[in-house]
Design a protein around this motif. Structure first.
Motif, mmCIF file in Angstrom:
data_model
loop_
_atom_site.group_PDB
_atom_site.id
_atom_site.type_symbol
_atom_site.label_atom_id
_atom_site.label_comp_id
_atom_site.label_asym_id
_atom_site.label_seq_id
_atom_site.Cartn_x
_atom_site.Cartn_y
_atom_site.Cartn_z
ATOM 1 N N ARG A 23 0.825 -1.204 0.000
ATOM 2 C CA ARG A 23 0.000 0.000 0.000
ATOM 3 C C ARG A 23 0.854 1.247 0.000
ATOM 4 O O ARG A 23 0.431 2.309 -0.443
ATOM 5 C CB ARG A 23 -0.915 0.027 1.233
ATOM 6 N N GLY A 24 2.069 1.092 0.522
ATOM 7 C CA GLY A 24 2.918 2.263 0.708
ATOM 8 C C GLY A 24 3.741 2.629 -0.513
ATOM 9 O O GLY A 24 4.191 3.764 -0.639
ATOM 10 N N LEU A 25 3.976 1.677 -1.417
ATOM 11 C CA LEU A 25 4.801 1.960 -2.595
ATOM 12 C C LEU A 25 3.954 2.530 -3.725
ATOM 13 O O LEU A 25 2.793 2.166 -3.867
ATOM 14 C CB LEU A 25 5.459 0.668 -3.082
ATOM 15 N N PRO A 26 4.554 3.405 -4.554
ATOM 16 C CA PRO A 26 3.842 3.852 -5.751
ATOM 17 C C PRO A 26 3.602 2.649 -6.676
ATOM 18 O O PRO A 26 4.467 1.782 -6.804
ATOM 19 C CB PRO A 26 4.812 4.828 -6.419
ATOM 20 N N ALA A 27 2.434 2.615 -7.299
ATOM 21 C CA ALA A 27 2.081 1.469 -8.145
ATOM 22 C C ALA A 27 3.127 1.254 -9.232
ATOM 23 O O ALA A 27 3.536 0.114 -9.513
ATOM 24 C CB ALA A 27 0.701 1.695 -8.752
#
Lengths: 262, 256
Positions: free
Chosen positions: A73-77
């Motif tokens: 959830r924390g990383l950019p897609a």
């Protein structure tokens, strides 16, 4: 009115739009839907596993689920897609062949599962604790109680949130183009983008945008509709009934009377 | 107040309740002791009512008996055997629990509420579980409501479904946790009648209640608890008419 002509030519050139239509329909739309649906299906399965782990009494299941959710959830897609898509390219080549398509779906699934896991967890935890206790009191195991009673109630509550997640996946599916898709694998955005570059005109991209809206807007409204129905309840109000009627119903013929205990 | 059976007793099912014995039971939530050295003996086929002010540990005690909450120390004997050394799931099958807020499954009909555990715990076939469930619903006077969801039933009906659900498992002991506290006043008697009828038909019952009339008329033994301890216990007439402890006298003067 030069500037108006210019605007129309840049964004709403009918010929350019018309020319890209067959590709948008035949290739772009199909691929966008295939990628999104696969990512959603895998994301729902993984998300359920993550949710069940996340509410487990065991810390050894809870902590890994928490870490997994935090990471994806924390990383950019785009970062996740590139890392998975390029990092596992060799492995994927042996299993699926040279196309990055399956890895794109996998990366989207991992991202989606982190969100869907949270949605499921919230839904399941919102089910009254008494439900689990009632099951346990009847002798059901924790697993059976969750599977038969608690999880179905939780999932039903979060269906609207799941549709929202599907909409997010549809939009994120455009990022898969970063992995370098074959011509026949291009999704809506890439088809529109290629045509825009070829014609030097943004109208094909506007057309691709319209296709996204055709998928997402009806879904948004469907969610609102269902959300309202869930919240207000679909039942018509029954006329009030006196509790005394029920008392009558319970005691048709008092056949047994007893007083003091002996 | 007299208690009338909700169904003609000829249709009723007779029960063979087992004995239940609590010996020096202590329970805690974290560091907070809520039950201190409680001993209660319930002979087979008899009814014991537990009364007492809120916070006296009555509900906690019931949860300790079927191990929804693990006791800290002490012993619980069901038919003479310790429940603490057996598997919790197999113990719970033999002990029915009825909750204050019914805890019916909202997405199942009344019949499915009763049939679910028959099928998934007792391993009955679908047809068999539905047959038994229908019998139990008939016993509590709700055969005609079998296909209603809980939200289409009154509180009194919901609680009777919950009782049918517990009875379907053929428990040897029934526990009631303030089973009528959440009901509209006119529906209380119907549920109490059903409980009285179970008591009369041989079920062993441990009943936490605020219904003093029920305790006086139906109980073989009344236990008064306060602050996690048994303060006084004995025959209903003795407790209600000749309370010994100041606490019980005070409690009765507040509730009667």
């Amino acid at each position: 009115m030069d500037w108006l002509d210019n605007l129309i030519k840049t964004f709403l050139d009918f010929d350019a739009m018309w020319q890209v239509m067959p590709q948008l329909l035949g290739i772009g739309l199909v691929n966008t839907l295939v990628i999104s649906i696969w990512a959603t299906v895998i994301g729902v399965v993984l998300g359920m596993v993550i949710a069940i782990m996340g509410i487990s009494p065991s810390r050894w299941l809870r902590v890994p689920a928490r870490i997994y959710t935090d990471i994806f959830r924390g990383l950019p897609a785009i970062l996740t897609i590139l890392l998975i898509g390029q990092g596992f390219a060799r492995f994927s080549q042996q299993v699926f062949g040279p196309s990055p398509y399956p890895l794109g779906i996998l990366a989207l699934s991992l991202i989606a599962s982190a969100y869907i896991g949270e949605i499921f967890r919230a839904g399941i935890q919102s089910v009254d604790r008494g439900q689990l206790e009632a099951c346990r009191a009847l002798g059901m195991s924790y697993g059976k109680a969750m599977r038969l009673v608690v999880v179905p109630q939780g999932v039903r509550r979060v269906l609207p949130a799941l549709v929202n997640q599907f909409i997010a996946i549809v939009k994120d599916s455009s990022l898969v183009y970063f992995l370098g898709l074959l011509v026949s694998e291009r999704e809506l955005f890439r088809v529109g983008q290629d045509a825009a570059v070829l014609t030097g005109n943004l109208s094909p991209l506007v057309m691709a945008g319209l296709f996204y809206l055709i998928i997402t807007v009806p879904l948004t409204h469907l969610v609102n509709y269902f959300d309202n129905r869930f919240r207000t309840g679909r039942r018509k109000a029954a006329p009030p009934k006196s509790g005394l009627d029920e008392v009558e119903e319970q005691n048709p013929t008092p056949t047994l009377t007893y007083g003091e205990n002996s | 107040m007299t208690y009338t059976s909700p169904v003609p007793v000829a249709d009723g099912h007779f029960y063979e309740g087992s004995s239940l014995e609590l010996q020096g039971l202590s329970m805690a939530y974290g560091d907070i002791e809520v039950l201190k050295d409680v001993s209660i003996s319930v002979p087979p086929g008899t009814t014991t009512c537990i009364i007492g002010p809120s916070g006296s540990g009555k509900s906690t005690l019931l949860r300790g008996v079927n191990r929804l909450h693990e006791p800290k120390s002490g012993e619980v004997l069901l038919a003479g055997e310790s429940v603490l050394t057996q598997k919790p799931d197999s113990v719970r099958r033999r002990i029915g629990l009825v909750f204050q807020h019914f805890n019916l499954f909202p997405d199942h009909t009344a019949l499915e509420n009763v049939a679910l555990a028959l099928r998934n715990v007792k391993g009955f076939s679908k047809a068999e579980s539905r047959r038994v469930a229908r019998e139990r619903l008939t016993e509590v006077g709700l055969a005609e409501r079998a296909d209603h969801r809980p939200r289409d039933l009154s509180g009194g009906q919901q609680q009777r479904v919950a009782i049918a659900r517990a009875l379907a498992m053929e428990p040897e002991v029934m526990l009631f946790d303030e089973a009528t506290s959440a009901l509209d006043p006119e529906l209380v008697k119907g549920v109490l009648n059903l409980m009285a009828s179970l008591a009369q038909r041989g079920m062993t019952m441990l009943v936490v209640t605020h219904e003093m009339g029920f305790a006086r008329k139906v109980a073989d033994q009344v236990v008064f608890m306060d602050e996690g301890r048994v303060v006084e216990s004995g025959k209903p007439a003795d407790l209600f008419d000749r309370p010994q402890s100041a606490r019980l006298q005070r409690f009765l003067s507040e509730v009667l």
